[in-house]
Design a protein around this motif. Structure first.
Motif, short mmCIF file in Angstrom:
data_model
loop_
_atom_site.label_atom_id
_atom_site.label_comp_id
_atom_site.label_asym_id
_atom_site.label_seq_id
_atom_site.Cartn_x
_atom_site.Cartn_y
_atom_site.Cartn_z
N GLN A 10 0.73 -1.08 -0.07
CA GLN A 10 -0.03 -0.07 -0.11
C GLN A 10 0.79 1.23 0.07
N THR A 14 0.78 4.41 -2.79
CA THR A 14 0.82 5.71 -2.42
C THR A 14 1.91 6.62 -3.10
N ARG A 17 1.22 6.87 -6.63
CA ARG A 17 0.19 7.86 -6.87
C ARG A 17 0.61 9.26 -6.66
N LEU A 52 -3.08 13.71 0.12
CA LEU A 52 -3.42 12.62 0.80
C LEU A 52 -4.48 12.47 1.76
N GLU A 57 -8.37 7.46 -2.89
CA GLU A 57 -7.40 6.46 -3.04
C GLU A 57 -6.50 6.45 -1.81
N CYS A 58 -6.12 7.59 -1.33
CA CYS A 58 -5.19 7.52 -0.12
C CYS A 58 -5.97 7.67 1.17
#
Length: 75
Positions: A10, A14, A17, A52, A57-58
């Motif tokens: 993960q 991140t 991204r 963030l 998604e974060c």
């Protein structure tokens, strides 16, 4: 609760991204003492932190570590 491998995967997602959205000029990632370290251009810090928090998604909801360095160079 996530396993160590899941958390690592993960984290990599991140960082990728962040790189996709902000580019390598604003975000750099590496390893420090076996831990993922992300460096953000100070001019982009607020924007990256908001991203963030707000990006689905974060969805970060807690900041645990924030460091700064002042090299005290005369202007």
């Amino acid at each position: 609760m996530m396993t160590g491998a899941e958390a690592a995967a993960q984290s990599v997602q991140t960082v990728q991204r962040l790189l996709d959205v902000f580019g390598r000029e604003a975000v750099r990632a590496g390893e420090s003492n076996g831990t993922l370290a992300v460096t953000v251009d100070p001019k982009k810090a607020r924007e990256v932190l908001r991203f963030l928090r707000d990006d689905p998604e974060c969805a970060f909801d807690m900041l645990t570590d924030l460091f700064g360095v002042d090299y005290n160079t005369p202007k």
